[in-house]
Design a protein around this motif. Structure first.
Motif, PDB file in Angstrom:
ATOM      1  N   LEU A 127      31.282  37.606  22.626  1.00 24.70           N
ATOM      2  CA  LEU A 127      31.035  36.407  23.430  1.00 24.70           C
ATOM      3  C   LEU A 127      30.147  36.693  24.625  1.00 24.70           C
ATOM      4  O   LEU A 127      29.265  35.895  24.953  1.00 24.70           O
ATOM      5  CB  LEU A 127      32.350  35.834  23.935  1.00 24.70           C
ATOM      6  N   ALA A 128      30.410  37.838  25.259  1.00 24.13           N
ATOM      7  CA  ALA A 128      29.602  38.176  26.431  1.00 24.13           C
ATOM      8  C   ALA A 128      28.143  38.300  26.037  1.00 24.13           C
ATOM      9  O   ALA A 128      27.244  37.842  26.747  1.00 24.13           O
ATOM     10  CB  ALA A 128      30.112  39.471  27.047  1.00 24.13           C
ATOM     11  N   ALA A 129      27.932  38.896  24.866  1.00 23.04           N
ATOM     12  CA  ALA A 129      26.561  39.060  24.382  1.00 23.04           C
ATOM     13  C   ALA A 129      25.944  37.688  24.102  1.00 23.04           C
ATOM     14  O   ALA A 129      24.783  37.428  24.451  1.00 23.04           O
ATOM     15  CB  ALA A 129      26.554  39.928  23.129  1.00 23.04           C
ATOM     16  N   VAL A 130      26.711  36.813  23.484  1.00 25.80           N
ATOM     17  CA  VAL A 130      26.204  35.468  23.185  1.00 25.80           C
ATOM     18  C   VAL A 130      25.889  34.735  24.481  1.00 25.80           C
ATOM     19  O   VAL A 130      24.867  34.054  24.607  1.00 25.80           O
ATOM     20  CB  VAL A 130      27.227  34.675  22.339  1.00 25.80           C
ATOM     21  N   ARG A 131      26.793  34.904  25.454  1.00 27.22           N
ATOM     22  CA  ARG A 131      26.583  34.225  26.725  1.00 27.22           C
ATOM     23  C   ARG A 131      25.272  34.650  27.357  1.00 27.22           C
ATOM     24  O   ARG A 131      24.526  33.833  27.897  1.00 27.22           O
ATOM     25  CB  ARG A 131      27.740  34.544  27.674  1.00 27.22           C
ATOM     26  N   GLU A 132      24.999  35.929  27.248  1.00 27.19           N
ATOM     27  CA  GLU A 132      23.742  36.415  27.828  1.00 27.19           C
ATOM     28  C   GLU A 132      22.538  35.786  27.148  1.00 27.19           C
ATOM     29  O   GLU A 132      21.555  35.444  27.792  1.00 27.19           O
ATOM     30  CB  GLU A 132      23.681  37.929  27.673  1.00 27.19           C
ATOM     31  N   GLU A 133      22.655  35.650  25.814  1.00 28.88           N
ATOM     32  CA  GLU A 133      21.541  35.052  25.079  1.00 28.88           C
ATOM     33  C   GLU A 133      21.297  33.622  25.525  1.00 28.88           C
ATOM     34  O   GLU A 133      20.212  33.078  25.393  1.00 28.88           O
ATOM     35  CB  GLU A 133      21.851  35.047  23.577  1.00 28.88           C
ATOM     36  N   LEU A 134      22.353  32.978  26.039  1.00 31.96           N
ATOM     37  CA  LEU A 134      22.228  31.578  26.437  1.00 31.96           C
ATOM     38  C   LEU A 134      22.136  31.433  27.949  1.00 31.96           C
ATOM     39  O   LEU A 134      22.493  30.404  28.505  1.00 31.96           O
ATOM     40  CB  LEU A 134      23.439  30.782  25.925  1.00 31.96           C
ATOM     41  N   ALA A 135      21.664  32.477  28.609  1.00 33.86           N
ATOM     42  CA  ALA A 135      21.634  32.475  30.074  1.00 33.86           C
ATOM     43  C   ALA A 135      20.795  31.336  30.647  1.00 33.86           C
ATOM     44  O   ALA A 135      21.019  30.903  31.771  1.00 33.86           O
ATOM     45  CB  ALA A 135      21.111  33.804  30.591  1.00 33.86           C
ATOM     46  N   ASP A 136      19.864  30.849  29.853  1.00 28.51           N
ATOM     47  CA  ASP A 136      18.974  29.804  30.382  1.00 28.51           C
ATOM     48  C   ASP A 136      19.582  28.407  30.262  1.00 28.51           C
ATOM     49  O   ASP A 136      19.021  27.437  30.736  1.00 28.51           O
ATOM     50  CB  ASP A 136      17.634  29.850  29.633  1.00 28.51           C
ATOM     51  N   VAL A 137      20.716  28.330  29.592  1.00 28.67           N
ATOM     52  CA  VAL A 137      21.348  27.021  29.401  1.00 28.67           C
ATOM     53  C   VAL A 137      22.121  26.644  30.664  1.00 28.67           C
ATOM     54  O   VAL A 137      22.732  27.521  31.282  1.00 28.67           O
ATOM     55  CB  VAL A 137      22.319  27.088  28.192  1.00 28.67           C
ATOM     56  N   PRO A 138      22.117  25.367  31.049  1.00 31.15           N
ATOM     57  CA  PRO A 138      22.901  24.953  32.229  1.00 31.15           C
ATOM     58  C   PRO A 138      24.351  25.410  32.112  1.00 31.15           C
ATOM     59  O   PRO A 138      24.963  25.277  31.061  1.00 31.15           O
ATOM     60  CB  PRO A 138      22.824  23.426  32.204  1.00 31.15           C
ATOM     61  N   ALA A 139      24.866  25.937  33.204  1.00 32.53           N
ATOM     62  CA  ALA A 139      26.168  26.600  33.188  1.00 32.53           C
ATOM     63  C   ALA A 139      27.274  25.734  32.601  1.00 32.53           C
ATOM     64  O   ALA A 139      28.099  26.214  31.819  1.00 32.53           O
ATOM     65  CB  ALA A 139      26.542  27.030  34.602  1.00 32.53           C
ATOM     66  N   ALA A 140      27.283  24.471  32.932  1.00 38.94           N
ATOM     67  CA  ALA A 140      28.372  23.604  32.469  1.00 38.94           C
ATOM     68  C   ALA A 140      28.396  23.512  30.949  1.00 38.94           C
ATOM     69  O   ALA A 140      29.437  23.730  30.316  1.00 38.94           O
ATOM     70  CB  ALA A 140      28.210  22.215  33.071  1.00 38.94           C
ATOM     71  N   GLU A 141      27.252  23.232  30.373  1.00 37.82           N
ATOM     72  CA  GLU A 141      27.199  23.068  28.927  1.00 37.82           C
ATOM     73  C   GLU A 141      27.486  24.400  28.227  1.00 37.82           C
ATOM     74  O   GLU A 141      28.183  24.454  27.215  1.00 37.82           O
ATOM     75  CB  GLU A 141      25.826  22.511  28.523  1.00 37.82           C
ATOM     76  N   ARG A 142      26.973  25.442  28.809  1.00 38.46           N
ATOM     77  CA  ARG A 142      27.189  26.763  28.219  1.00 38.46           C
ATOM     78  C   ARG A 142      28.675  27.098  28.226  1.00 38.46           C
ATOM     79  O   ARG A 142      29.228  27.562  27.229  1.00 38.46           O
ATOM     80  CB  ARG A 142      26.401  27.810  28.993  1.00 38.46           C
ATOM     81  N   ASP A 143      29.321  26.836  29.379  1.00 35.42           N
ATOM     82  CA  ASP A 143      30.749  27.129  29.488  1.00 35.42           C
ATOM     83  C   ASP A 143      31.554  26.326  28.475  1.00 35.42           C
ATOM     84  O   ASP A 143      32.456  26.858  27.812  1.00 35.42           O
ATOM     85  CB  ASP A 143      31.256  26.812  30.901  1.00 35.42           C
ATOM     86  N   ASP A 144      31.234  25.044  28.355  1.00 31.24           N
ATOM     87  CA  ASP A 144      31.932  24.197  27.381  1.00 31.24           C
ATOM     88  C   ASP A 144      31.810  24.773  25.985  1.00 31.24           C
ATOM     89  O   ASP A 144      32.779  24.900  25.245  1.00 31.24           O
ATOM     90  CB  ASP A 144      31.313  22.795  27.381  1.00 31.24           C
ATOM     91  N   LEU A 145      30.582  25.075  25.644  1.00 33.31           N
ATOM     92  CA  LEU A 145      30.287  25.579  24.301  1.00 33.31           C
ATOM     93  C   LEU A 145      31.027  26.874  24.030  1.00 33.31           C
ATOM     94  O   LEU A 145      31.678  27.035  22.996  1.00 33.31           O
ATOM     95  CB  LEU A 145      28.774  25.801  24.231  1.00 33.31           C
ATOM     96  N   LEU A 146      30.936  27.781  24.971  1.00 33.14           N
ATOM     97  CA  LEU A 146      31.532  29.100  24.748  1.00 33.14           C
ATOM     98  C   LEU A 146      33.048  29.046  24.774  1.00 33.14           C
ATOM     99  O   LEU A 146      33.709  29.841  24.108  1.00 33.14           O
ATOM    100  CB  LEU A 146      31.010  30.092  25.794  1.00 33.14           C
ATOM    101  N   ALA A 147      33.605  28.098  25.524  1.00 35.74           N
ATOM    102  CA  ALA A 147      35.054  27.939  25.500  1.00 35.74           C
ATOM    103  C   ALA A 147      35.499  27.570  24.093  1.00 35.74           C
ATOM    104  O   ALA A 147      36.482  28.109  23.572  1.00 35.74           O
ATOM    105  CB  ALA A 147      35.473  26.865  26.500  1.00 35.74           C
TER     106      ALA A 147
END
Lengths: 322, 111
Positions: free
Chosen positions: A15-35
């Motif tokens: 997940l951490a690796a995926v999160r890094e790949e999506l670093a450019d995504v707005p934090a809120a949407e990224r957090d929702d998605l990754l949750a």
């Protein structure tokens, strides 16, 4: 949102690796998605027991597919600003709601809900009473007089029925709470303060009304000076049984206390003060007489109150005369 | 023709159909899609699609607290989602009729 689950370390790493790949995504949407992803990955890992990268592909590919499917390559600027805040709030709320302690509290609250249903019904009626400035019943201190105390009681009963019906209906609908309902409940809870204040006020008023009608029952501070039936006595007129006003009579009670009038009447400069040889003023000598203003002369020494003396028939205790 | 490419376009409809049958959480939806025969579907695609459908208002979501295990985020279909699903059914029916006649292949058209 994942509650008490311990996420396996390889899932976390993935997940951490995926999160890094999506670093450019707005934090809120990224957090929702990754949750969402985190919860599902934890379960997937449990089920398959195989290393994640084998089933899912590399974090890079996973992130790319995720981005694509979620439509994240749309420019972040198109995300509606208000909904971003809304998502954030929902995410935080979801996380809080997911915590086990909170979940336990929610179960407890759910069990105690019927008490709240009754309380909120009363508060709703109380709020109406405060708004229309209806008085409160003298008989039942917490019941508002909407027209009459009986009608107030009926209103409360009806409100309780409605409130319980709403509560059970909401229960059947499931655990989602519409914002409107939540807001209304919070507003009613806040209404407890003005309603309580209004009820408290009326009680003081009622006590006052009650005391005005039966002053003898009021245990007030002991009034200084001679007092009869709650009212200060300014003068005493002692008459003998044959109708003569007696003068300079000293009065004492059974315990030997002089029945003194309140000594502030000393301020009356026209008062004929009575003194001992030593010059000490006496306040228990009656009747108190007043000089004509500017003189040292009592105009009518035997003036008395407008009374009709009863004729005493009982034989005297000792022969007349002092 | 790459089956996964075809699937991507229809995944919205597939996810909506699964959730319309019964509310589900992420991994549950994935399992049901696979059980229905869509073995090609990637995990990331399903999760991404769920989030996108939620953002567009076709799905609603809520968290179900549970005593054992994690608290799950469930998705349910909304009125808008149902409308989208109905439209997808029509589109798919037309599309698959057209394509199968071109390919001269019998294809089961969903009702």
């Amino acid at each position: 949102m994942t509650g008490a689950t311990i996420v396996p370390p390889d899932v976390e790493a993935y997940l951490a690796a995926v999160r890094e790949e999506l670093a450019d995504v707005p934090a809120a949407e990224r957090d929702d998605l990754l949750a969402e992803v985190e919860a599902s990955l934890a379960e997937a890992a449990e089920e398959s027991g195989r290393p994640l990268a084998a089933t899912l592909g590399s974090p890079h590919d996973f992130a790319a597919e995720l981005r694509n499917a979620a439509g994240l390559h749309a420019t972040p600027a198109t995300a509606r600003a208000p909904s971003e805040l809304g998502r954030r709030v929902r995410l935080v709320a979801g996380r809080i709601a997911g915590h086990p302690r909170v979940a336990a509290l929610r179960r407890l609250a759910s069990e105690l809900a019927p008490i709240w249903w009754v309380a909120r019904a009363y508060l709703a009626v109380g709020l109406v009473a405060v708004a229309v400035d209806a008085g409160w019943s003298a008989r039942y201190a917490v019941v508002p007089r909407l027209g009459s105390a009986e009608f107030g009681l009926a209103a409360i009963a009806a409100a309780v029925v409605v409130s319980v019906w709403l509560g059970t209906r909401a229960r059947r609908r499931g655990s989602r709470v519409p914002r409107v309902a939540l807001g209304a409940n919070l507003a009613l809870a806040a209404a407890a303060i003005p309603v309580a204040l209004a009820v408290a006020d009326t009680r003081a008023y009622d006590a006052l009304v009650a005391s005005a009608y039966s002053p003898a029952r009021v245990v007030a501070q002991p009034q200084p000076g001679l007092v009869y039936e709650g009212r200060p006595v300014a003068n005493v007129y002692p008459y003998s049984r044959d109708g003569r006003l007696l003068h300079d009579v000293l009065l004492y009670d059974g315990a030997g206390r002089p029945l003194e009038i309140e000594s502030s009447s000393e301020l009356d400069t026209n008062r004929r003060g009575v003194r001992t040889t030593g010059g000490r003023p006496l306040y228990h000598v009656f009747p108190i007489r007043y000089f004509e203003p500017g003189t040292r002369r009592v105009a009518r020494p035997s003036a008395g109150p407008p009374i009709e003396l009863p004729v005493v028939r009982t034989p005297p205790l000792r022969p007349r005369g002092k | 023709m790459d089956g996964s490419q075809l699937l991507r376009g229809a995944l919205d409809a597939a996810v909506l159909a699964v959730v319309a049958q019964e509310d589900g959480y992420g991994y549950d939806v994935l399992r049901r899609l696979r059980a229905a025969g869509l073995t090609e579907v990637g995990d990331a695609s399903v999760y991404g699609t769920l989030r996108r459908l939620y953002r567009s208002g076709a799905l609603t979501s809520y968290v179900m607290p549970s005593d054992e295990g994690p608290h799950r985020r469930y998705y349910g279909i909304t009125g808008r989602g149902r409308a989208q699903l109905d439209e997808a059914r029509t589109v798919w029916a037309d599309f698959s009729r057209a394509l199968s006649s071109l390919l001269q292949t019998e294809v089961e058209v969903p009702a």
